[in-house]
Design a protein around this motif. Structure first.
Motif, PDB file in Angstrom:
ATOM      1  N   TYR A 237       0.829  -1.214   0.000  1.00 28.13           N
ATOM      2  CA  TYR A 237       0.000   0.000   0.000  1.00 28.13           C
ATOM      3  C   TYR A 237       0.855   1.253   0.000  1.00 28.13           C
ATOM      4  O   TYR A 237       0.552   2.236   0.668  1.00 28.13           O
TER       5      TYR A 237
ATOM      6  N   ARG B  88      -7.562  -6.799  -6.334  1.00 27.48           N
ATOM      7  CA  ARG B  88      -8.061  -6.673  -4.961  1.00 27.48           C
ATOM      8  C   ARG B  88      -8.187  -8.039  -4.304  1.00 27.48           C
ATOM      9  O   ARG B  88      -7.906  -8.209  -3.115  1.00 27.48           O
ATOM     10  N   ASP B 128      -0.328   1.008  -9.039  1.00 23.17           N
ATOM     11  CA  ASP B 128      -1.683   0.472  -8.898  1.00 23.17           C
ATOM     12  C   ASP B 128      -2.660   1.143  -9.839  1.00 23.17           C
ATOM     13  O   ASP B 128      -3.836   0.803  -9.860  1.00 23.17           O
ATOM     14  N   SER B 164       1.371  -4.393  -4.088  1.00 26.00           N
ATOM     15  CA  SER B 164       1.503  -4.965  -2.736  1.00 26.00           C
ATOM     16  C   SER B 164       1.547  -6.478  -2.722  1.00 26.00           C
ATOM     17  O   SER B 164       2.045  -7.074  -1.767  1.00 26.00           O
TER      18      SER B 164
END
Lengths: 333, 226
Positions: A237, B88, B128, B164
């Motif tokens: 993240y 996701r 992303d 990630s």
């Protein structure tokens, strides 16, 4: 580039090709311009050999095979010099026959009788050519030839993302034949990689040798690419992973580069130090480019001050700051 | 569900997609995950023909007649939407478990670095945001990223895996992280080391030892000194 020395040899070349390599000629109909024979026209009238297959020497044929793209063509003159072949007669079976095959010399008296023998001679010729090749590419002329191939990126590019497609050169891990396949050396990260295509996995690394890549870049230092972009930082993240995590980064030393040597004058230190301290606060609002411009300068100064422990802690701190600054910028975008 | 009809490719859209050539990196996303609206937050704005694409992915029969052109557009949108949902999904527990199986099978290829000894790779994105950077492959042994070998894989959007994912996987399954090696390539000319390279290696070794020292102090309690 020397052709066969006398017409008899040239004629032998022609028949030899017609017999042995007619099928191989199909793979590479165009003869390599580098090794054209002056006496090519002598056997134009051969009924069973086309122009192309007749003019194709064993060496050109060998180098044009699929999977042999890494090889360069060794000139006959280099092979004909016995001095260059010192010691090879012990490491190759059927040495004389293999050498004759490479140089396209056909000796009717010693014509091989059995298919197994022909096969053995063919594979010996391949090994012998490979070992001669490993020696040749360390000579000035060989290095020049390989430099052309390097600039065409004939050997491929580095798979590592941070090397940004730097061309690579072939390299062996041992100098003895039949031990290990060829690998690719990247001058940008100084590391070796397996070739992407499996057809190169059959090529012996000894045909290029352990010395070649380094001799090559010592000879042509200008061909070494500029400093690579900063190494990869693992993030979740947008946050860099702490090295204290159990699965945290442990291998960053492998790609670390020291800051440029302290060759700045002392006057610059204060200014750079100021930049450094201002950078401490800038990590939130600084945009990516500016932060990256600023930080190497800051770490360079730290080295210049000469306090090793301090430098170390600063390096780590700076690296982290850089991570945060770019992730903050990413989040803002 | 996937386990029931695993042998038949093409019965469901998701299966057809993950089975088709070039999509070997993708795992199949559970239908419940796709149908949970919360998991799709904000994807409407990212994907054109969102509703049609959604119907296609979930195999809802669409009665409305559609021109060929529109069908193609919807097909593309569905792939895009699936990729974004995939990014996701693979950082959830169930997604990670599926990707661990693929990792163990070596579906993502092997590290090209010689000293990594064919360590399996994991897909990773450099950003992303979709349509920016293509997918890269992360090697857990040398902790570096590489370009995929094959062209059809290097054309996949990196955002379909996310930045990630591989790190989340090793945080969740730290035991899967392979032992690091200190082996490295030493350039030699006629058997002699090169001065510049040797100097750099000494410096890098020093950095490694310093890090070990730092972590040795920190990890006394955890006992995870490398």
């Amino acid at each position: 580039m020397a052709g066969p020395d006398h017409p008899a040899a040239a004629a032998a070349t022609a028949t030899h090709h017609a017999a042995d390599h007619a099928d191989h000629a199909l793979h590479s109909p165009d003869a390599h311009s580098g090794l054209e024979h002056s006496d090519e026209s002598d056997f134009d009238d051969e009924p069973y050999a086309s122009d192309e297959s007749a003019s194709l020497t064993w060496i050109s044929w060998f180098c044009s095979l699929k999977g042999h793209e890494y090889f360069c063509e060794v000139p006959d003159s280099f092979i004909e010099d016995e001095f260059n072949l010192t010691g090879l007669s012990q490491s190759v079976n059927y040495y004389v026959e293999a050498l004759d095959t490479i140089l396209d010399i056909e000796d009717d008296a010693n014509e091989p009788q059995f298919p197994e023998e022909i096969e053995a001679i063919d594979s010996s010729a391949e090994i012998l050519y490979g070992l001669i090749h490993a020696r040749y590419i360390l000579t000035r002329q060989g290095l020049d030839q390989m430099a052309d191939k390097y600039e065409n990126a004939d050997f491929g590019t580095c798979p590592r993302v941070c090397c940004a497609g730097s061309p690579v050169v072939p390299c062996g891990r041992v100098d003895l034949p039949e031990r290990d396949s060829v690998k690719l050396f990247c001058p940008s990260c100084s590391d070796i990689y397996a070739p992407p295509s499996t057809r190169y996995h059959k090529i012996d690394g000894a045909y290029f040798g352990t010395t070649f890549p380094h001799m090559f870049f010592q000879t042509f230092p200008a061909l070494v690419p500029d400093e690579p972009i900063s190494p990869y930082t693992p993030r979740i993240y947008g946050f860099a992973i702490s090295e204290r995590s159990r699965a945290g980064p442990r291998m960053q030393w492998l790609r670390m580069l020291p800051d440029p040597l302290p060759d700045h004058d002392d006057d610059g230190d204060d200014g750079d130090a100021a930049a450094h301290s201002s950078d401490d606060q800038s990590f939130v609002e600084a945009d990516d480019g500016a932060a990256d411009e600023l930080l190497p300068a800051a770490t360079a100064t730290a080295t210049a001050t000469g306090d090793d422990a301090l430098t170390e802690s600063m390096d780590v701190g700076t690296d982290r700051r850089r991570d945060y600054s770019s992730s903050a910028a990413a989040a803002a975008a | 569900m996937p386990s029931d009809s695993g042998s038949e490719c093409g019965k469901y859209w998701v299966e057809w997609f993950t089975c088709s050539e070039g999509n070997e990196y993708f795992c199949d996303v559970d239908e419940e995950y796709i149908l949970d609206r919360f998991n799709l937050t904000n994807l409407q704005t990212e994907v054109h023909y969102y509703r049609d694409a959604m119907d296609l992915i979930t195999d809802q029969v669409n009665e409305r007649p559609m021109s060929n052109e529109a069908r193609e557009q919807v097909e593309l949108s569905a792939k895009h939407l699936y990729g974004l949902i995939h990014a996701r999904y693979i950082i959830t527990m169930r997604g990670l478990a599926k990707m661990v199986d693929k990792y163990k099978r070596g579906d993502f290829g092997k590290c090209p670095r010689v000293f990594c000894n064919n360590n399996p790779l994991l897909p990773v994105g450099l950003t992303d945001v979709p349509n920016q950077k293509m997918v890269k492959l992360y090697c857990s042994r040398c902790e570096d990223i590489y370009n995929p070998k094959s062209r059809r894989h290097s054309m996949i959007d990196g955002a379909y895996f996310g930045t990630s994912f591989p790190h989340m996987l090793f945080q969740t399954y730290p035991s899967l992280k392979p032992a690091q090696t200190e082996q490295r390539y030493v350039p030699r000319i006629f058997g002699f080391k090169l001065h510049a390279a040797a100097e750099l290696h000494r410096w890098q070794d020093e950095q490694r030892e310093l890090q070990k020292k730092r972590l040795g102090i920190a990890s006394n309690g955890g006992g995870n000194n490398n």
